[in-house]
Write a protein that holds these residues in place. Structure first.
Motif, PDB file in Angstrom:
ATOM      1  N   SER A   7       0.948  -1.317  -0.014  1.00  0.00           N
ATOM      2  CA  SER A   7      -0.139   0.129   0.069  1.00  0.00           C
ATOM      3  C   SER A   7       0.663   1.299   0.119  1.00  0.00           C
ATOM      4  O   SER A   7       1.800   1.389   0.690  1.00  0.00           O
ATOM      5  CB  SER A   7      -1.034   0.029   1.261  1.00  0.00           C
ATOM      6  N   ASP A  10       0.492   2.883   3.702  1.00  0.00           N
ATOM      7  CA  ASP A  10       0.425   1.891   4.813  1.00  0.00           C
ATOM      8  C   ASP A  10       0.729   2.619   6.055  1.00  0.00           C
ATOM      9  O   ASP A  10       1.863   3.100   6.353  1.00  0.00           O
ATOM     10  CB  ASP A  10       1.484   0.527   4.365  1.00  0.00           C
ATOM     11  N   SER A  35      -4.197   2.661  -0.671  1.00  0.00           N
ATOM     12  CA  SER A  35      -5.047   2.608   0.396  1.00  0.00           C
ATOM     13  C   SER A  35      -4.060   2.906   1.697  1.00  0.00           C
ATOM     14  O   SER A  35      -2.880   2.993   1.624  1.00  0.00           O
ATOM     15  CB  SER A  35      -5.332   0.951   0.669  1.00  0.00           C
ATOM     16  N   GLU A  36      -5.151   3.041   2.717  1.00  0.00           N
ATOM     17  CA  GLU A  36      -4.289   3.229   3.873  1.00  0.00           C
ATOM     18  C   GLU A  36      -4.376   1.996   4.940  1.00  0.00           C
ATOM     19  O   GLU A  36      -4.076   1.988   6.109  1.00  0.00           O
ATOM     20  CB  GLU A  36      -5.252   4.279   4.837  1.00  0.00           C
ATOM     21  N   THR A  37      -4.463   0.769   4.257  1.00  0.00           N
ATOM     22  CA  THR A  37      -4.506  -0.348   4.767  1.00  0.00           C
ATOM     23  C   THR A  37      -3.382  -1.477   4.623  1.00  0.00           C
ATOM     24  O   THR A  37      -2.980  -1.070   3.358  1.00  0.00           O
ATOM     25  CB  THR A  37      -5.802  -1.107   4.865  1.00  0.00           C
ATOM     26  N   TRP A  39      -3.855  -4.460   3.786  1.00  0.00           N
ATOM     27  CA  TRP A  39      -4.580  -5.251   2.851  1.00  0.00           C
ATOM     28  C   TRP A  39      -5.980  -4.822   2.672  1.00  0.00           C
ATOM     29  O   TRP A  39      -6.501  -4.873   3.538  1.00  0.00           O
ATOM     30  CB  TRP A  39      -4.369  -6.911   3.264  1.00  0.00           C
ATOM     31  N   PRO A  40      -6.187  -4.540   1.454  1.00  0.00           N
ATOM     32  CA  PRO A  40      -7.628  -3.842   1.153  1.00  0.00           C
ATOM     33  C   PRO A  40      -8.535  -5.111   1.345  1.00  0.00           C
ATOM     34  O   PRO A  40      -8.662  -6.066   0.701  1.00  0.00           O
ATOM     35  CB  PRO A  40      -7.642  -3.286  -0.069  1.00  0.00           C
ATOM     36  N   SER A  43     -14.530  -4.014   0.910  1.00  0.00           N
ATOM     37  CA  SER A  43     -15.116  -3.018   0.764  1.00  0.00           C
ATOM     38  C   SER A  43     -14.160  -1.469   0.316  1.00  0.00           C
ATOM     39  O   SER A  43     -14.827  -0.657   0.020  1.00  0.00           O
ATOM     40  CB  SER A  43     -15.667  -2.565   2.294  1.00  0.00           C
ATOM     41  N   ASP A  44     -12.894  -1.926   0.492  1.00  0.00           N
ATOM     42  CA  ASP A  44     -11.842  -1.163   0.232  1.00  0.00           C
ATOM     43  C   ASP A  44     -11.917  -0.615  -1.589  1.00  0.00           C
ATOM     44  O   ASP A  44     -12.039  -1.910  -2.256  1.00  0.00           O
ATOM     45  CB  ASP A  44     -10.638  -1.149   0.582  1.00  0.00           C
ATOM     46  N   PRO A  45     -12.064   0.343  -2.015  1.00  0.00           N
ATOM     47  CA  PRO A  45     -11.991   0.605  -3.335  1.00  0.00           C
ATOM     48  C   PRO A  45     -10.902  -0.052  -4.246  1.00  0.00           C
ATOM     49  O   PRO A  45     -10.823  -0.290  -5.457  1.00  0.00           O
ATOM     50  CB  PRO A  45     -12.163   2.334  -3.708  1.00  0.00           C
ATOM     51  N   SER A  46      -9.758  -0.142  -3.613  1.00  0.00           N
ATOM     52  CA  SER A  46      -8.462  -0.635  -4.243  1.00  0.00           C
ATOM     53  C   SER A  46      -8.640  -2.210  -4.397  1.00  0.00           C
ATOM     54  O   SER A  46      -7.806  -2.742  -4.759  1.00  0.00           O
ATOM     55  CB  SER A  46      -7.269  -0.365  -3.526  1.00  0.00           C
ATOM     56  N   HIS A  47      -9.545  -2.805  -3.782  1.00  0.00           N
ATOM     57  CA  HIS A  47      -9.512  -4.258  -3.699  1.00  0.00           C
ATOM     58  C   HIS A  47      -9.426  -5.105  -4.783  1.00  0.00           C
ATOM     59  O   HIS A  47      -8.880  -6.011  -5.255  1.00  0.00           O
ATOM     60  CB  HIS A  47     -10.703  -4.860  -2.798  1.00  0.00           C
TER      61      HIS A  47
END
Length: 74
Positions: A7, A10, A35-37, A39-40, A43-47
């Motif tokens: 990420s 991250d 993303s700020e996670t 692992w997306p 529900s994360d738009p980058s998933h």
């Protein structure tokens, strides 16, 4: 071949660490997602994009199939 997924934002592991890991593993391919996670989740738009990158890699895809704009040797 090795796929390093990281990420850009991250909060636990800085992006430079992912870049460093990819640079020391022979033939590693760095694939990033915004993303700020770590692992997306679905529900994360980058998933969807990161799942597609992993699928392409597992199916023998190359860095040319990536959409993150980063060169494979970063």
């Amino acid at each position: 071949p090795t796929l390093v997924v990281h990420s850009l934002r991250d909060p636990r592991i800085p992006f430079d660490e992912g870049r460093r890991l990819a640079s020391i593993v022979p033939d590693a391919d760095l694939s990033t997602f915004d993303s700020e996670t770590n692992w997306p989740m679905p529900s994360d738009p980058s998933h969807p994009a990161i799942v597609e990158r992993i699928r392409a890699f597992l199916e023998g895809g190359t860095a040319a199939t990536r959409s993150d704009g980063l060169a494979p040797d970063l």
